[in-house]
Design a protein around this motif. Structure first.
Motif, PDB file in Angstrom:
ATOM      1  N   GLY A  50      -7.626  -3.737  -7.706  1.00 13.24           N
ATOM      2  CA  GLY A  50      -8.020  -2.350  -7.630  1.00 13.24           C
ATOM      3  C   GLY A  50      -8.683  -1.943  -6.332  1.00 13.24           C
ATOM      4  N   ARG A  51      -8.773  -2.858  -5.383  1.00 11.82           N
ATOM      5  CA  ARG A  51      -9.464  -2.567  -4.123  1.00 11.82           C
ATOM      6  C   ARG A  51      -8.495  -2.162  -3.031  1.00 11.82           C
ATOM      7  NH1 ARG A  51     -14.583  -5.148  -3.572  1.00 11.82           N
ATOM      8  NH2 ARG A  51     -14.150  -5.460  -1.367  1.00 11.82           N
TER       9      ARG A  51
ATOM     10  N   TYR B 153       0.853  -1.184   0.000  1.00 13.96           N
ATOM     11  CA  TYR B 153       0.000   0.000   0.000  1.00 13.96           C
ATOM     12  C   TYR B 153       0.891   1.237   0.000  1.00 13.96           C
ATOM     13  CZ  TYR B 153      -3.216   3.677   1.314  1.00 13.96           C
ATOM     14  OH  TYR B 153      -3.936   4.851   1.327  1.00 13.96           O
ATOM     15  N   ASN B 154       0.949   1.921  -1.123  1.00 13.38           N
ATOM     16  CA  ASN B 154       1.765   3.136  -1.259  1.00 13.38           C
ATOM     17  C   ASN B 154       3.171   2.929  -0.701  1.00 13.38           C
ATOM     18  OD1 ASN B 154      -0.384   4.387  -2.483  1.00 13.38           O
ATOM     19  ND2 ASN B 154      -1.011   5.541  -0.667  1.00 13.38           N
TER      20      ASN B 154
ATOM     21  N   ASN C  58      -1.389  -5.794  -4.217  1.00 13.91           N
ATOM     22  CA  ASN C  58      -1.615  -4.354  -4.181  1.00 13.91           C
ATOM     23  C   ASN C  58      -2.929  -4.056  -3.468  1.00 13.91           C
ATOM     24  OD1 ASN C  58      -1.182  -1.577  -4.782  1.00 13.91           O
ATOM     25  ND2 ASN C  58      -2.692  -1.742  -6.413  1.00 13.91           N
ATOM     26  N   ASP C  59      -2.857  -3.130  -2.517  1.00 12.63           N
ATOM     27  CA  ASP C  59      -4.023  -2.790  -1.706  1.00 12.63           C
ATOM     28  C   ASP C  59      -4.513  -1.381  -2.031  1.00 12.63           C
ATOM     29  OD1 ASP C  59      -5.969  -3.283   0.271  1.00 12.63           O
ATOM     30  OD2 ASP C  59      -4.772  -2.282   1.794  1.00 12.63           O
ATOM     31  N   GLY C  60      -4.695  -1.132  -3.326  1.00 14.02           N
ATOM     32  CA  GLY C  60      -5.222   0.160  -3.752  1.00 14.02           C
ATOM     33  C   GLY C  60      -4.210   1.283  -3.719  1.00 14.02           C
ATOM     34  N   SER C  61      -2.958   0.986  -4.004  1.00 17.03           N
ATOM     35  CA  SER C  61      -1.910   2.018  -3.989  1.00 17.03           C
ATOM     36  C   SER C  61      -2.174   3.090  -5.042  1.00 17.03           C
ATOM     37  CB  SER C  61      -0.534   1.390  -4.245  1.00 17.03           C
ATOM     38  OG  SER C  61      -0.200   0.464  -3.238  1.00 17.03           O
ATOM     39  N   SER C  62      -1.760   4.308  -4.717  1.00 19.55           N
ATOM     40  CA  SER C  62      -1.932   5.422  -5.661  1.00 19.55           C
ATOM     41  C   SER C  62      -0.620   6.164  -5.901  1.00 19.55           C
ATOM     42  CB  SER C  62      -2.985   6.402  -5.125  1.00 19.55           C
ATOM     43  OG  SER C  62      -2.599   6.903  -3.847  1.00 19.55           O
ATOM     44  N   ASP C  63       0.498   5.547  -5.514  1.00 18.47           N
ATOM     45  CA  ASP C  63       1.794   6.234  -5.583  1.00 18.47           C
ATOM     46  C   ASP C  63       2.736   5.645  -6.622  1.00 18.47           C
ATOM     47  OD1 ASP C  63       2.398   3.809  -4.405  1.00 18.47           O
ATOM     48  OD2 ASP C  63       3.835   4.669  -2.980  1.00 18.47           O
TER      49      ASP C  63
ATOM     50  N   ASP D 192      -8.647  -2.820   0.717  1.00 19.14           N
ATOM     51  CA  ASP D 192      -9.377  -3.532   1.769  1.00 19.14           C
ATOM     52  C   ASP D 192      -8.602  -3.642   3.069  1.00 19.14           C
ATOM     53  OD1 ASP D 192     -11.640  -4.054   0.162  1.00 19.14           O
ATOM     54  OD2 ASP D 192     -10.599  -5.729  -0.791  1.00 19.14           O
ATOM     55  N   GLY D 193      -7.360  -3.145   3.107  1.00 20.40           N
ATOM     56  CA  GLY D 193      -6.574  -3.228   4.327  1.00 20.40           C
ATOM     57  C   GLY D 193      -5.585  -4.382   4.310  1.00 20.40           C
ATOM     58  N   ALA D 194      -4.645  -4.335   5.276  1.00 23.01           N
ATOM     59  CA  ALA D 194      -3.544  -5.296   5.301  1.00 23.01           C
ATOM     60  C   ALA D 194      -4.014  -6.733   5.501  1.00 23.01           C
ATOM     61  CB  ALA D 194      -2.542  -4.917   6.390  1.00 23.01           C
ATOM     62  N   ALA D 195      -4.997  -6.942   6.379  1.00 20.96           N
ATOM     63  CA  ALA D 195      -5.459  -8.307   6.640  1.00 20.96           C
ATOM     64  C   ALA D 195      -6.033  -8.931   5.374  1.00 20.96           C
ATOM     65  CB  ALA D 195      -6.505  -8.314   7.751  1.00 20.96           C
ATOM     66  N   ALA D 196      -6.902  -8.200   4.686  1.00 24.70           N
ATOM     67  CA  ALA D 196      -7.510  -8.727   3.459  1.00 24.70           C
ATOM     68  C   ALA D 196      -6.455  -8.960   2.391  1.00 24.70           C
ATOM     69  CB  ALA D 196      -8.577  -7.766   2.955  1.00 24.70           C
ATOM     70  N   ALA D 197      -5.475  -8.050   2.297  1.00 24.70           N
ATOM     71  CA  ALA D 197      -4.416  -8.207   1.302  1.00 24.70           C
ATOM     72  C   ALA D 197      -3.609  -9.475   1.581  1.00 24.70           C
ATOM     73  CB  ALA D 197      -3.517  -6.982   1.292  1.00 24.70           C
ATOM     74  N   ARG D 198      -3.224  -9.675   2.844  1.00 26.60           N
ATOM     75  CA  ARG D 198      -2.476 -10.886   3.176  1.00 26.60           C
ATOM     76  C   ARG D 198      -3.308 -12.133   2.897  1.00 26.60           C
ATOM     77  NH1 ARG D 198      -0.766  -7.996   8.171  1.00 26.60           N
ATOM     78  NH2 ARG D 198       1.333  -7.187   7.816  1.00 26.60           N
ATOM     79  N   ASN D 199      -4.597 -12.075   3.208  1.00 24.10           N
ATOM     80  CA  ASN D 199      -5.451 -13.245   2.986  1.00 24.10           C
ATOM     81  C   ASN D 199      -5.581 -13.582   1.504  1.00 24.10           C
ATOM     82  OD1 ASN D 199      -5.828 -13.607   5.715  1.00 24.10           O
ATOM     83  ND2 ASN D 199      -7.759 -12.487   5.794  1.00 24.10           N
ATOM     84  N   LYS D 200      -5.616 -12.561   0.645  1.00 20.26           N
ATOM     85  CA  LYS D 200      -5.625 -12.818  -0.795  1.00 20.26           C
ATOM     86  C   LYS D 200      -4.349 -13.546  -1.209  1.00 20.26           C
ATOM     87  CE  LYS D 200      -8.331  -8.630  -1.751  1.00 20.26           C
ATOM     88  NZ  LYS D 200      -8.258  -7.241  -2.286  1.00 20.26           N
TER      89      LYS D 200
END
Length: 258
Positions: free
Chosen positions: A74-75, A18-19, A45-50, A77-85
């Motif tokens: 493109g979502r 994330y960024n 990627n957790d919706g980074s914009s950088d 959802d936060g660190a937990a959701a990103a790790r779970n993906k």
């Protein structure tokens, strides 16, 4: 069984992003530099914009031989959701985590896979060193306990996510999904130990924990709020038990950071 005999890839490394563009060259670079080569790196990627995604794609183009995967829906959802993906996508026997601003020493995977094989551990962590904003070690080390049980873990949040390795032959993918709550990583480690797993500690400094000003972990009041939430809402400790655990946690956390 030796590390070389494990079906490829032996280790799936999950990194939420994330960024994190300023850190990706070094964090991905330290995975590329591992002496143990049988890994896949799953960047979520957790919706980074950088420009993080563009940075990752550039690194992949320069290292076409490396098993670097990018998950990007493109979502945010936060660190937990990103790790779970990343966990759901992992193909390796062993699951390791690396946050985008942390660093591994070159022998991290090699030493920890061997440790997992030799001990039969389902869950392990290593010692780590605090680093400055540039990732340089400060000499402040948090040692890994040989055996960390649930009772001891409640007053010692020393299991640092970027040092953890899990054996997916002994733990199911459902068991290692991180809960959607504050300090989701600590919540998962406690849950695994509460369910009977022991965290085996490899007391070698193999990870650098970069301390960046302004992060949640550097906000003392936020850290206290989160740990209290875990005691009361996740572990269902009564107020007195939670207060005793909090006092022990606070003393040890302060000593680690002196």
């Amino acid at each position: 069984m030796s590390a070389a005999d494990i079906q490829s890839p032996a280790v799936s490394v999950v990194m939420p992003v994330y960024n994190a563009a300023p850190f990706l060259e070094t964090s991905i670079g330290c995975v590329l530099a591992q002496t143990f080569s049988d890994w896949e790196l799953i960047l979520v990627n957790d919706g980074s914009s950088d420009g993080s995604v563009e940075k990752i794609r550039g690194i992949r183009e320069r290292h076409p031989e490396a098993r670097i995967r990018l998950l990007d829906d493109g979502r945010n959802d936060g660190a937990a959701a990103a790790r779970n993906k990343g966990i759901r996508a992992a193909g390796g026997r062993y699951l390791a985590f690396l946050d985008a601003d942390d660093l591994w020493l070159p022998g991290k995977l090699d030493h920890q896979v061997r440790f997992m094989e030799e001990t039969g551990a389902a869950f392990s962590c290593t010692a780590y060193e605090f680093g400055d904003t540039k990732g340089k070690g400060t000499g402040r080390i948090v040692h890994a306990k040989p055996c960390l049980t649930y009772k001891k873990a409640l007053t010692r949040t020393i299991v640092f996510t970027s040092t953890v390795m899990l054996d997916l032959h002994q733990l199911s993918r459902e068991q290692v999904q991180m809960p959607e709550c504050p300090s989701e990583d600590t919540a998962l480690w406690w849950q695994l130990m509460r369910e009977g797993s022991i965290c085996r500690g490899l007391d070698e400094v193999l990870t650098i924990y970069r301390r960046s000003a302004g992060t949640l972990s550097s906000d003392k009041r936020e850290a206290v709020r989160r740990i209290w939430y875990l005691y009361r809402q996740r572990e269902h400790l009564n107020p007195l038990h939670a207060a005793v655990c909090l006092a022990g946690w606070a003393v040890r956390a302060t000593l680690r950071r002196l």
